[in-house]
Every structure is written in C-alpha cells, then in structure tokens.
Design an enzyme around this catalytic site. Structure first.
Site, PDB file in Angstrom:
ATOM      1  N   ARG A 287      -4.251   9.078   8.336  1.00 22.72           N
ATOM      2  CA  ARG A 287      -4.090   7.851   8.687  1.00 22.72           C
ATOM      3  C   ARG A 287      -3.603   7.136   7.543  1.00 22.72           C
ATOM      4  O   ARG A 287      -4.131   7.348   6.313  1.00 22.72           O
ATOM      5  CB  ARG A 287      -5.463   7.106   8.965  1.00 22.72           C
ATOM      6  CG  ARG A 287      -5.697   5.600   9.105  1.00 22.72           C
ATOM      7  CD  ARG A 287      -7.050   5.198   9.240  1.00 22.72           C
ATOM      8  NE  ARG A 287      -7.830   5.455   8.205  1.00 22.72           N
ATOM      9  CZ  ARG A 287      -7.979   4.596   7.140  1.00 22.72           C
ATOM     10  NH1 ARG A 287      -7.356   3.429   7.131  1.00 22.72           N
ATOM     11  NH2 ARG A 287      -8.759   4.823   5.922  1.00 22.72           N
TER      12      ARG A 287
ATOM     13  N   HIS B  16     -11.600  11.587   0.187  1.00 27.02           N
ATOM     14  CA  HIS B  16     -10.949  11.380  -0.903  1.00 27.02           C
ATOM     15  C   HIS B  16     -11.524  12.103  -2.112  1.00 27.02           C
ATOM     16  O   HIS B  16     -12.506  12.658  -1.865  1.00 27.02           O
ATOM     17  CB  HIS B  16     -11.373   9.916  -1.439  1.00 27.02           C
ATOM     18  CG  HIS B  16     -10.624   8.875  -0.807  1.00 27.02           C
ATOM     19  ND1 HIS B  16      -9.822   8.252  -1.552  1.00 27.02           N
ATOM     20  CD2 HIS B  16     -10.666   8.372   0.525  1.00 27.02           C
ATOM     21  CE1 HIS B  16      -9.208   7.263  -0.590  1.00 27.02           C
ATOM     22  NE2 HIS B  16      -9.742   7.353   0.606  1.00 27.02           N
TER      23      HIS B  16
ATOM     24  N   GLN C  71     -10.202  12.422   7.045  1.00 26.02           N
ATOM     25  CA  GLN C  71      -9.785  12.097   5.951  1.00 26.02           C
ATOM     26  C   GLN C  71     -10.553  12.043   4.494  1.00 26.02           C
ATOM     27  O   GLN C  71     -11.937  11.698   4.829  1.00 26.02           O
ATOM     28  CB  GLN C  71      -9.354  10.724   5.867  1.00 26.02           C
ATOM     29  CG  GLN C  71      -8.402  10.268   4.778  1.00 26.02           C
ATOM     30  CD  GLN C  71      -7.706   8.997   5.334  1.00 26.02           C
ATOM     31  OE1 GLN C  71      -8.332   7.813   5.356  1.00 26.02           O
ATOM     32  NE2 GLN C  71      -6.372   8.782   5.294  1.00 26.02           N
TER      33      GLN C  71
ATOM     34  N   LEU D  39     -16.898   5.852  -3.404  1.00 23.28           N
ATOM     35  CA  LEU D  39     -15.576   6.286  -4.081  1.00 23.28           C
ATOM     36  C   LEU D  39     -15.537   6.027  -5.511  1.00 23.28           C
ATOM     37  O   LEU D  39     -15.822   4.862  -5.963  1.00 23.28           O
ATOM     38  CB  LEU D  39     -14.403   5.657  -3.433  1.00 23.28           C
ATOM     39  CG  LEU D  39     -13.914   6.127  -2.080  1.00 23.28           C
ATOM     40  CD1 LEU D  39     -12.672   5.198  -1.668  1.00 23.28           C
ATOM     41  CD2 LEU D  39     -13.368   7.387  -2.050  1.00 23.28           C
TER      42      LEU D  39
ATOM     43  N   HIS E 105     -14.168  10.285   4.411  1.00 21.52           N
ATOM     44  CA  HIS E 105     -13.876   8.804   4.595  1.00 21.52           C
ATOM     45  C   HIS E 105     -13.728   8.358   6.041  1.00 21.52           C
ATOM     46  O   HIS E 105     -14.102   7.314   6.571  1.00 21.52           O
ATOM     47  CB  HIS E 105     -12.652   8.597   3.557  1.00 21.52           C
ATOM     48  CG  HIS E 105     -12.429   6.767   3.629  1.00 21.52           C
ATOM     49  ND1 HIS E 105     -13.387   6.074   3.255  1.00 21.52           N
ATOM     50  CD2 HIS E 105     -11.415   6.252   3.819  1.00 21.52           C
ATOM     51  CE1 HIS E 105     -13.255   4.745   3.133  1.00 21.52           C
ATOM     52  NE2 HIS E 105     -11.515   4.930   3.634  1.00 21.52           N
TER      53      HIS E 105
ATOM     54  N   GLU F 261      -8.743   6.137  -7.588  1.00 28.83           N
ATOM     55  CA  GLU F 261      -7.769   6.790  -8.251  1.00 28.83           C
ATOM     56  C   GLU F 261      -7.448   6.117  -9.921  1.00 28.83           C
ATOM     57  O   GLU F 261      -7.174   6.585 -10.559  1.00 28.83           O
ATOM     58  CB  GLU F 261      -6.197   6.920  -7.508  1.00 28.83           C
ATOM     59  CG  GLU F 261      -6.306   8.305  -6.852  1.00 28.83           C
ATOM     60  CD  GLU F 261      -6.420   7.802  -5.413  1.00 28.83           C
ATOM     61  OE1 GLU F 261      -7.060   6.857  -4.986  1.00 28.83           O
ATOM     62  OE2 GLU F 261      -6.057   8.940  -4.411  1.00 28.83           O
TER      63      GLU F 261
ATOM     64  N   PHE G  86       0.886  -1.190  -0.032  1.00 32.36           N
ATOM     65  CA  PHE G  86       0.036   0.079   0.000  1.00 32.36           C
ATOM     66  C   PHE G  86       0.872   1.205   0.148  1.00 32.36           C
ATOM     67  O   PHE G  86       2.074   1.146   0.320  1.00 32.36           O
ATOM     68  CB  PHE G  86      -0.758   0.037   1.261  1.00 32.36           C
ATOM     69  CG  PHE G  86      -2.187  -0.554   1.156  1.00 32.36           C
ATOM     70  CD1 PHE G  86      -2.502  -1.743   0.187  1.00 32.36           C
ATOM     71  CD2 PHE G  86      -3.099  -0.262   2.009  1.00 32.36           C
ATOM     72  CE1 PHE G  86      -3.608  -2.201   0.224  1.00 32.36           C
ATOM     73  CE2 PHE G  86      -4.485  -0.792   2.046  1.00 32.36           C
ATOM     74  CZ  PHE G  86      -4.749  -1.745   0.873  1.00 32.36           C
TER      75      PHE G  86
ATOM     76  N   ARG H  81      -3.939  13.526  -3.466  1.00 31.65           N
ATOM     77  CA  ARG H  81      -5.326  13.762  -3.409  1.00 31.65           C
ATOM     78  C   ARG H  81      -5.655  15.217  -2.542  1.00 31.65           C
ATOM     79  O   ARG H  81      -6.691  15.487  -2.910  1.00 31.65           O
ATOM     80  CB  ARG H  81      -5.762  12.826  -2.130  1.00 31.65           C
ATOM     81  CG  ARG H  81      -5.637  11.211  -2.494  1.00 31.65           C
ATOM     82  CD  ARG H  81      -5.948  10.415  -1.296  1.00 31.65           C
ATOM     83  NE  ARG H  81      -6.039   8.886  -1.959  1.00 31.65           N
ATOM     84  CZ  ARG H  81      -6.326   7.884  -1.106  1.00 31.65           C
ATOM     85  NH1 ARG H  81      -6.233   7.938   0.209  1.00 31.65           N
ATOM     86  NH2 ARG H  81      -6.108   6.687  -1.559  1.00 31.65           N
TER      87      ARG H  81
END
Lengths: 587, 85
Positions: free
Chosen positions: A398, A242, A240, A252, A353, A255, A119, A286
């Site tokens: 996060r 997106h 947070q 969502l 989010h 990306e 990730f 982002r």
C-alpha cells in the site's frame, strides 16, 4: 429466553472511517441505518491515521488521477485490481471535497486551497518527477475525518449500538446475509439485528503479531466473521511492516532517526547493516532493514534478556541534535521504555502496520466469492469496506495516503450500491433461526466452567508464533512449523475457559471472542504466505526471492474449511484506460 | 485492593496503540491507589478524544482540570514501570 430483535435497512459493523462514511451516505438517503461498534465510535483506529489522504487535486504541483493510478498499480507490485484502482483515483478529489464540506479542517495554502504534501511513491507523468498528492489536516487527519463523520452521522440520525460486540453473521440457506447476532457488552444480553444489507467495516487484524502499530481493538473481527460464514479471505499474506518499531510495544520510530545518522547494532555492538547493505547501510529500503533485524535475532545476535530485538543507537548524535531534531522519538522512548536515547540505545524490531488482504469485494463493495467457474459471485446482502476488505486497490503493498482514501471511496461506493439493492429488495427476508442459534452457541461456549487454559497467555503465544514464523523472515520451513504450532493453539483455544462468568460488562468474554477471531486471521495469513512461492511487494520469501508473474500474478483465497487455498485472476483491465502491464519496480 | 471496574477498563480501549498501552499500564500500576476524586478525574480523562488524551499525557498540552493534571505524572510513571510481554 426472549431475544431482542431490531430491524434496519442497512447494518454496518464497525464505526471507523469506512463504516461512518457508508452510514452517512445511507442516512442522508433516508435509509434506516444502524452501526454496531465494540468501542465508542470516535475510539476507532481511524483516529490514529496521521499521514493524510491522496487525491490528484494539483494544488501544489501538476497532477492527474491517471498518474495517481499508475503509482498505485506500481506500488501494488501489479497485484492490485486495475478497475478498482481507476475507480478510486478518479473518485479521490470528490471524496476530499465532500470531507471539506463535512467540516474536516484541511491544512491550507496561502491562497486558501487545500495544502498537499509529497509522499514516497508519488510521481508526475507516470513515474517521473515527484508529485505532491496528500491532503492532510496537520498530523491528525484520521482524527479530523473520524470526528467530522461521527458528528455528521448524529445529525443524520444514524442509530448507534455503542459497545456492542458482533458475534456472527446471520445467513439463510440460499446464501443471503440477513444481519448479525451481537451482544451488549454492558448488559451481556444478546440481540438479533436483522438487516436487508450488512456492511463489514471492522478494520484490520494487526494484533495477530506481537509487535504492531495497531490499537488493541484491531483483532480482525469482521474478517473472521466472514470466514465463518463461508467467505474466503483474499491476499492475507500481504502485511506491511515497518523496520523499527519499539520492541515489545510496537509504535514506530520513524526513518528520520536513521536519516539523522542513527544506526542499528546487535548484541556485539556491531553495525550489522554494513553486512546486509554495504552502501546504503542503515538507510537501505524498509524490507531490507526489516529482514536484516529479523536475521540478526534468528541467528542469536539479538539483544536483551530474551535476545529478541536489536538496538537503534542515537547516542553519538549528541544531546543537542536529539533534542532539536528528534524530540518526538525521545519523548516516545522515554515514555514507553523509560529509555532516554541520549544515554542508551532504543530496542527495536519490525512492527506490523497494515493488512493489505481481507474480505474480497468488487468495486461496489459487494462481497464476492468463487462459485463454480465464476471467481467473483456476489454474496447477496453482504458488503465490506476499508482495511477489513480487499477490493483490491493495494495489491501486494500500500502507498502512504491511500488507506484513508480507500475507506472513504469504498465506504461511499458500498453505500450507493446498498441504496440500489434496497430499491429492489423492500422486504426483510425471513429470519434463519438455525444461523441465529449457531451464533448464540458461540457466545454460550464461553459460559463453560471447569479446567482449561486462560485466554491472555494463549493470545500472547499466538502473537509470538506469528512474529517468529510469519513476520518478515519467511521460508517454507519456518512457516510450516508456524502452521503446526497454530493448529495446536487452535485446539487449546477450543478448550480455553474464562473465570469471570458475570453478565454485565464482562470484558473477559469479549477478549475471549477476539482471541478466536485472531486465531482465524492468523491462520489465514500464514497459510496464504506459505502458499505463495514468490516475493512480491510486502511478501518476501527467503526461499523464493523473485517475483514470478507467470505463476503468481493472481489473488490468493484462504477458506476456513480445511484451511484450503484457492486462487483467482487479477483484474488487470481498468474501466476506461489501457492496462499498466507488470514491470520491474524501481524507485 | 479492588480491581478497576470493568466498564472503566473497557473505556481504556482506545483508537491509538499509545493510549491503549498508557492506560493499560495505569490500570495495572496506579489506578487501584486512586481515591474517589482521582477515579472521577480518570473518568473525565477517558472522555477526551484520543489525540488530546495523548497530548496531555505526553505533556504537549496542559489542562486546567487540576484532577487530570495530577494524574498525568502517575500515568507516565506506570507506563515506564510496566513489565511488557
């Protein structure tokens, strides 16, 4: 009226991953445990977590808990508490192996070890090569964890109060928390659940924003209960987002759509990202893309009847590419918008989010509050874990794969501390009737009849105010106006009424009480955001664009009384290793 | 036309936003038209885990339950037709 009363050693409010992990630890140790949940436990929002859970198992690439710790501290923009982060990263492999034993079907490597995927934000050797740290059960890790934990709890004979709504904490005059007053949604009857210890694990408050990815149940109930019990909320300004959620719905669009060549356009059809990020354009980070969309809308170049979103155009990619490479996105767009991206662009807006902030706890899950010169004095009998809590391992932002880890590690840690507490506190303390009466009065308030505004339009307005005034575009002026509007809304909510006064399954009453909780969480978020005059992690100010460690390397604390702000230091000293000092974040 | 009973409505509160929106839309546009058999099928659907429910409605999985299979296109149509806030 005779009030039903039940007594337990430990009461857990919320049946997501944090609550169920804690409950299992307690039930296995033969404590009498009850879990209160407003929805059936397997309908908790943990079920939606797709990504996975981080642990330095080193199954795919070399790894160490210390590198995981470095990445988490850096990802937090140095606002995370390093003692809690060290604890979490060290405990991660253990909690993953425990899950495996509970029956979670992790994806496997050929030789049988748990598969781990890479990730963003994961590194080897303290910021060097990419690491692969995320353990997943296909794309439904949260679902697998939640269902396994629920089954284990049934086996361990945890008592469930399914479809009960917790109204408020019961607290005596010495500050001990003694349980909650709740009501049975089915019968409408209130109940006093006395407990020697109470753990809040009610998840986040994403529903304070109009566009968000959260389930409708994420209304910050536990956070608001804590506020009303005099506990401040920590770091609520860190939310947070997106950049590309489906406008008005929230889910969502990954990306990947822009990675394949999709681009954003405004009402003129202009590819506006060329102005904001001439090189990276639509693949800028982002926060840059989120702010650009918000600015286009604010400056009147939004699309649609209300000019409240921009468009993500995939049409030039052609039907073949869209169907082969982006089938999930096409499916979501067609289902929720009736828009086929082969033929028309997708309306998008930044979507909330995850809440990094919450109820302040130490790494044992004890809720801690400032008392005189002590910034972190435990509230006896009260614990919190998961997204409802701020331990704080995520700090200002996060990392992917750390939220499932957080709920497991600190659900378990809180349970272990509760077991110690129970050894020293074998008897229930006397019930504090005044506190019970206050909670019952909150419930009875919605029995009021007569004229007044309805709940649903107020909820819509609140979410819109938060989106317009405390989303990704934050300045003092914009947020101050938002605070003023929220104060007006608070008064109007105080005078709102519901039309349905029936007892059984009166969901209008539940939704009204959720609105009150949303209101408190929204105010905590915007007042905290207005207070923090810097940009750090997910909190980005147009009028204070830099991180300011000298003034702001500290946690914020919002109290309901007078909407007051206070601050406390970040715990920069880990447990056993050297501190990671703040550096500029470069990825 | 009677409103859906409140218990069914509450069971439409799910762990995933996608399911919340799909089921809420169906409560507004479609549920009231169902006969008893259809309502029974809807109750069975609500008993499914969230991921499976979403897979069924999005057509990623099929079900042998003919009653639920009949509901799937109705739920999708409701979601596409809903006027959103």
């Amino acid at each position: 009226m005779t009030l039903t009363t039940r007594k337990f050693d430990a009461l857990i409010v919320g049946a997501g991953g944090a609550g169920l992990r804690a409950a299992l630890q307690l039930s296995n140790a033969e404590a009498r445990v009850a879990v209160v949940s407003k929805v059936f436990p397997t309908r908790s929002h943990t079920v939606a977590a797709q990504g996975g859970v981080n642990a330095a198992l080193a199954n795919v690439l070399p790894d160490s808990w210390h590198w995981h710790m470095f990445d988490t501290v850096k990802g937090s923009d140095y606002l995370g508490d390093q003692d809690a982060i060290e604890y979490m990263c060290r405990a991660a492999p253990k909690v993953v192996y425990e899950l495996e034993h509970f029956g979670v079907p992790f994806s496997r490597l050929e030789e049988g070890n748990i598969y781990q995927r890479a990730f963003g934000g994961q590194s080897q050797h303290f910021g060097k090569e990419q690491a692969a740290r995320t353990c997943a059960a296909a794309d439904r890790t949260g679902h697998a964890i939640l269902h396994s934990l629920y089954q284990q709890n049934l086996r361990a004979q945890t008592h469930f109060f399914d479809e009960y709504f917790a109204i408020d904490l019961i607290k005596d005059e010495t500050g001990h928390v003694l349980g909650v007053v709740a009501f049975d949604i089915l019968s409408g009857e209130p109940i006093v659940i006395e407990a020697k210890t109470t753990l809040i694990a009610t998840g986040g408050a994403g529903q304070i924003f109009r566009t968000n990815t959260n389930a409708l149940s994420n209304t910050g109930d536990g956070m608001a209960m804590a506020l009303r019990a005099g506990v401040p909320l920590e770091d609520m300004e860190f939310v947070q987002f997106h950049p590309t959620g489906i406008a008005g719905r929230g889910m969502l669009i990954t990306e990947g759509a822009r990675g394949e060549g999709g681009f954003l356009i405004n009402d003129q059809g202009e590819r506006f990202m060329e102005r904001y990020a001439p090189n990276a354009k639509d693949l800028a980070s982002r926060d840059v893309v989120s702010r650009a969309i918000a600015i286009e809308v604010r400056e009147g170049r939004g699309c649609g009847r209300n000019k409240d979103h921009t468009l993500l155009d995939l049409r030039h990619l052609g039907a073949d590419t869209i169907m082969k490479k982006l089938p999930g996105i096409r499916e979501v767009s067609m289902t929720f918008l009736g828009v086929d991206p082969i033929e028309a662009p997708i309306p998008v807006f930044p979507t909330c989010h995850y809440s990094m902030g919450g109820i302040p706890t130490n790494r044992d899950g004890q809720v801690v509050v400032p008392v005189k010169d002590t910034p972190e004095d435990p509230v006896p009998g009260l614990y919190a874990a998961g997204e409802a809590a701020c331990v704080s391992v995520h700090g200002a932002n996060r990392l992917g794969g750390n939220s499932l880890l957080d709920i497991l590690v600190f659900g378990r840690a809180a349970a272990n501390h509760i077991l110690d507490f129970l050894k020293d506190n074998r008897q229930h303390r006397p019930l504090h009737q005044e506190s019970v009466d206050q909670a019952l009065a909150r419930l009875a308030r919605w029995d009021r009849k007569g004229e007044g505004e309805a709940v649903e339009p107020l909820r819509r307005e609140l979410r819109k105010v938060m989106e317009d005034h405390c989303g990704v575009f934050r300045t003092a002026e914009v947020m101050q106006e938002g605070v003023t509007r929220l104060h007006e809304l608070r008064e109007r909510i105080d005078n709102a009424v519901i039309r349905d006064h029936s007892r059984t399954f009166n969901t209008a009453r539940v939704e009204a009480m959720e609105l009150e909780n949303l209101m408190d969480c929204a105010m905590a978020t915007i007042v905290s955001a207005l207070g923090r005059e810097e940009s750090r992690g997910a909190h980005s100010r147009m009028d204070f664009t830099d991180r300011d460690d000298e003034r702001w390397l500290r946690h914020s604390l919002y109290s309901l009384q007078d909407d007051a702000m206070d601050y406390k230091p970040v715990r920069t000293q880990p447990v056993t290793v050297e501190s990671f000092p703040p550096k500029e974040r470069v990825y | 036309m009677s409103l859906p009973d409140t218990q069914t409505r509450w069971r439409c509160r799910r762990g995933m936003l996608e399911n919340d929106l799909l089921l809420r839309a169906f409560l507004e546009y479609g549920y009231d038209e169902l006969d008893q058999e259809g309502r029974d099928a809807f109750d069975r659907l609500l008993g499914y885990p969230d991921n499976l429910l979403l897979d069924l409605v999005l057509g990623r999985q099929q079900t042998v339950d003919a009653g639920i299979a009949r509901l799937v296109p109705l739920i999708r149509a409701a979601a596409a037709a809903r006027t959103w806030e």
